[in-house]
Design an enzyme around this catalytic site. Structure first.
Site, PDB file in Angstrom:
ATOM      1  N   TYR A 162      44.620  54.644  32.943  1.00 39.71           N
ATOM      2  CA  TYR A 162      43.555  54.674  33.949  1.00 39.71           C
ATOM      3  C   TYR A 162      42.570  55.816  33.657  1.00 39.71           C
ATOM      4  CZ  TYR A 162      41.420  54.855  38.635  1.00 39.71           C
ATOM      5  OH  TYR A 162      40.542  54.851  39.694  1.00 39.71           O
ATOM      6  N   ALA A 163      43.116  57.026  33.463  1.00 39.73           N
ATOM      7  CA  ALA A 163      42.252  58.192  33.237  1.00 39.73           C
ATOM      8  C   ALA A 163      41.466  58.062  31.936  1.00 39.73           C
ATOM      9  CB  ALA A 163      43.102  59.457  33.220  1.00 39.73           C
ATOM     10  N   LYS A 166      38.556  55.737  32.456  1.00 38.19           N
ATOM     11  CA  LYS A 166      37.485  56.310  33.271  1.00 38.19           C
ATOM     12  C   LYS A 166      36.704  57.374  32.496  1.00 38.19           C
ATOM     13  CE  LYS A 166      38.295  53.885  36.999  1.00 38.19           C
ATOM     14  NZ  LYS A 166      37.338  52.851  37.427  1.00 38.19           N
TER      15      LYS A 166
HETATM   16  P1  NAP Z   1      39.947  47.875  45.626  1.00 39.47           P
HETATM   17  O1  NAP Z   1      39.785  47.898  47.105  1.00 39.47           O
HETATM   18  O2  NAP Z   1      41.242  47.426  45.042  1.00 39.47           O
HETATM   19  O3  NAP Z   1      38.744  47.033  45.010  1.00 39.47           O
HETATM   20  C1  NAP Z   1      38.703  46.662  43.659  1.00 39.47           C
HETATM   21  C2  NAP Z   1      38.190  45.238  43.571  1.00 39.47           C
HETATM   22  O4  NAP Z   1      38.035  44.909  42.185  1.00 39.47           O
HETATM   23  C3  NAP Z   1      39.183  44.230  44.166  1.00 39.47           C
HETATM   24  O5  NAP Z   1      38.515  43.299  44.993  1.00 39.47           O
HETATM   25  C4  NAP Z   1      39.754  43.570  42.915  1.00 39.47           C
HETATM   26  O6  NAP Z   1      40.171  42.237  43.118  1.00 39.47           O
HETATM   27  C5  NAP Z   1      38.564  43.607  41.991  1.00 39.47           C
HETATM   28  N1  NAP Z   1      38.957  43.364  40.610  1.00 39.47           N
HETATM   29  C6  NAP Z   1      40.095  43.776  39.973  1.00 39.47           C
HETATM   30  N2  NAP Z   1      40.121  43.295  38.724  1.00 39.47           N
HETATM   31  C7  NAP Z   1      38.993  42.560  38.558  1.00 39.47           C
HETATM   32  C8  NAP Z   1      38.463  41.809  37.496  1.00 39.47           C
HETATM   33  N3  NAP Z   1      39.113  41.677  36.314  1.00 39.47           N
HETATM   34  N4  NAP Z   1      37.284  41.181  37.666  1.00 39.47           N
HETATM   35  C9  NAP Z   1      36.625  41.273  38.845  1.00 39.47           C
HETATM   36  N5  NAP Z   1      37.086  41.956  39.902  1.00 39.47           N
HETATM   37  C10 NAP Z   1      38.253  42.593  39.763  1.00 39.47           C
HETATM   38  O7  NAP Z   1      39.750  49.328  45.030  1.00 39.47           O
HETATM   39  P2  NAP Z   1      38.611  50.434  45.243  1.00 39.47           P
HETATM   40  O8  NAP Z   1      39.316  51.658  45.636  1.00 39.47           O
HETATM   41  O9  NAP Z   1      37.492  49.912  46.054  1.00 39.47           O
HETATM   42  O10 NAP Z   1      38.172  50.636  43.720  1.00 39.47           O
HETATM   43  C11 NAP Z   1      36.861  50.365  43.260  1.00 39.47           C
HETATM   44  C12 NAP Z   1      36.590  51.237  42.056  1.00 39.47           C
HETATM   45  O11 NAP Z   1      36.653  52.608  42.438  1.00 39.47           O
HETATM   46  C13 NAP Z   1      37.609  51.063  40.920  1.00 39.47           C
HETATM   47  O12 NAP Z   1      36.925  51.091  39.682  1.00 39.47           O
HETATM   48  C14 NAP Z   1      38.485  52.294  41.064  1.00 39.47           C
HETATM   49  O13 NAP Z   1      39.091  52.661  39.850  1.00 39.47           O
HETATM   50  C15 NAP Z   1      37.487  53.310  41.538  1.00 39.47           C
HETATM   51  N6  NAP Z   1      38.076  54.460  42.209  1.00 39.47           N
HETATM   52  C16 NAP Z   1      38.795  54.317  43.363  1.00 39.47           C
HETATM   53  C17 NAP Z   1      39.350  55.448  43.965  1.00 39.47           C
HETATM   54  C18 NAP Z   1      40.156  55.373  45.231  1.00 39.47           C
HETATM   55  O14 NAP Z   1      40.765  56.398  45.599  1.00 39.47           O
HETATM   56  N7  NAP Z   1      40.200  54.235  45.934  1.00 39.47           N
HETATM   57  C19 NAP Z   1      39.154  56.705  43.386  1.00 39.47           C
HETATM   58  C20 NAP Z   1      38.436  56.805  42.216  1.00 39.47           C
HETATM   59  C21 NAP Z   1      37.889  55.674  41.641  1.00 39.47           C
HETATM   60  P3  NAP Z   1      41.729  41.948  43.358  1.00 39.47           P
HETATM   61  O15 NAP Z   1      42.049  42.580  44.682  1.00 39.47           O
HETATM   62  O16 NAP Z   1      41.819  40.459  43.355  1.00 39.47           O
HETATM   63  O17 NAP Z   1      42.460  42.611  42.219  1.00 39.47           O
END
Ligand code: NAP
Length: 267
Positions: A162-163, A166
């Site tokens: 993951y890291a 990113k």
């Molecule tokens: P989330 O609620 O799980 O949303 C991620 C979305 O991406 C989900 O709807 C997921 O669908 C979709 N997705 C996954 N794989 C995919 C693919 N191959 N093609 C298209 N869509 C896909 O998570 P979030 O926290 O909002 O994360 C959004 C972004 O922020 C990510 O890049 C994450 O790494 C980053 N981020 C999050 C945090 C945190 O603390 N939440 C911190 C730092 C960075 P499914 O549910 O069907 O898998």
């Protein structure tokens, strides 16, 4: 607010594409971009979540098109960008948000798991960048926003793939910013800290949706205590930072990483 400043942060008459918009940060970014005046094209693997996002945007009077997109498939990402170009006459903002997290130490990670994380988090963003940059260059410019993570700055046990993905996104951002500046395309990274979404809730919500309150409270408290602001983040914290980068308010900002992380990491 004075009209001059409203104009700087407005996305009126702009169009925006958001991946990962079926949930969490992507959903809120699509909603906020729409409230700022943009027409939005949204994509996600999760069609039901995507439908809910679209309903929320339409209820508030916004214009939205949806597409099921697997960002690992270049043609899916290109089709989403094309939908915005054909439907809205161009694309001004691209937000590459879709991402996954897997918790596995390096010595326990098999090749398929490594490929999965890199395919979604890095190749997916690469495909989004390439499709958007091409379309934006053809129409005079735009703003690309790539979502990385505080994990790119701070190693944590189990988050190797993951890291890595990113950190690579931040380098992709900087490379593309150099390549596309002359075409009027700005490219920036947002590296969120710990945000309350389904990605972080998986630690205490089971498949049936049952919440383990004790585990949640312990996790929230641990994560909050790491921030000088004594709290975890919410999706608005990130979407508002994204609006800044999407709008003319950030017209002189490119190749940068913005870190809405509550001060947990200060590289
Ligand atoms: P989330 O609620 O799980 O949303 C991620 C979305 O991406 C989900 O709807 C997921 O669908 C979709 N997705 C996954 N794989 C995919 C693919 N191959 N093609 C298209 N869509 C896909 O998570 P979030 O926290 O909002 O994360 C959004 C972004 O922020 C990510 O890049 C994450 O790494 C980053 N981020 C999050 C945090 C945190 O603390 N939440 C911190 C730092 C960075 P499914 O549910 O069907 O898998």
């Amino acid at each position: 607010m004075h009209r001059e400043l409203e104009g700087a942060f407005s996305l009126t008459d702009r169009s925006a594409v958001v991946t990962g918009a079926g949930s969490g940060i992507g959903r809120e970014a699509a909603r906020v971009f729409s409230l700022a005046g943009a027409r939005v094209a949204i994509g996600d693997l999760d069609e039901s979540g995507l439908g809910d996002t679209a309903k929320e945007i339409e209820r508030a009077g916004g214009e939205v098109v949806t597409r099921r997109v697997d960002v690992r498939r270049r043609e899916d990402v290109e089709a989403l960008v094309d939908a915005a170009v054909l439907g809205f006459g161009g694309i001004d903002v691209m937000a590459n948000v879709a991402g996954i997290i897997r918790n596995r130490r390096v010595v326990d990670t098999n090749e398929a798991e490594l490929d999965e994380v890199l395919s979604v988090n890095l190749k997916g963003v690469f495909f989004g960048c390439a499709a958007a940059a091409r379309a934006m260059a053809a129409s005079g410019g735009g703003s690309i926003i790539n979502i990385a993570s505080a994990g790119m700055d701070q190693p944590a046990e189990g988050l190797s793939a993951y890291a890595m993905s990113k950190a690579a996104v931040a380098m992709l951002t900087r490379t593309l910013a150099v390549e596309m500046g002359a075409d009027g395309v700005r490219v920036n990274t947002i590296a969120p800290g710990f945000i309350d979404t389904s990605m972080t809730r998986r630690h205490f919500v089971d498949d049936a949706g049952r919440v383990d309150a004790k585990t949640r409270d312990a996790l929230w408290s641990t994560m909050s205590s790491q921030s000088p602001l004594s709290r975890i983040g919410n999706v608005k914290d990130i979407a508002h930072a994204m609006l800044y980068l999407a709008s003319d308010a950030s017209a002189f900002v490119t190749g940068q990483t913005l870190r809405p992380n509550g001060g947990v990491v200060m590289p």
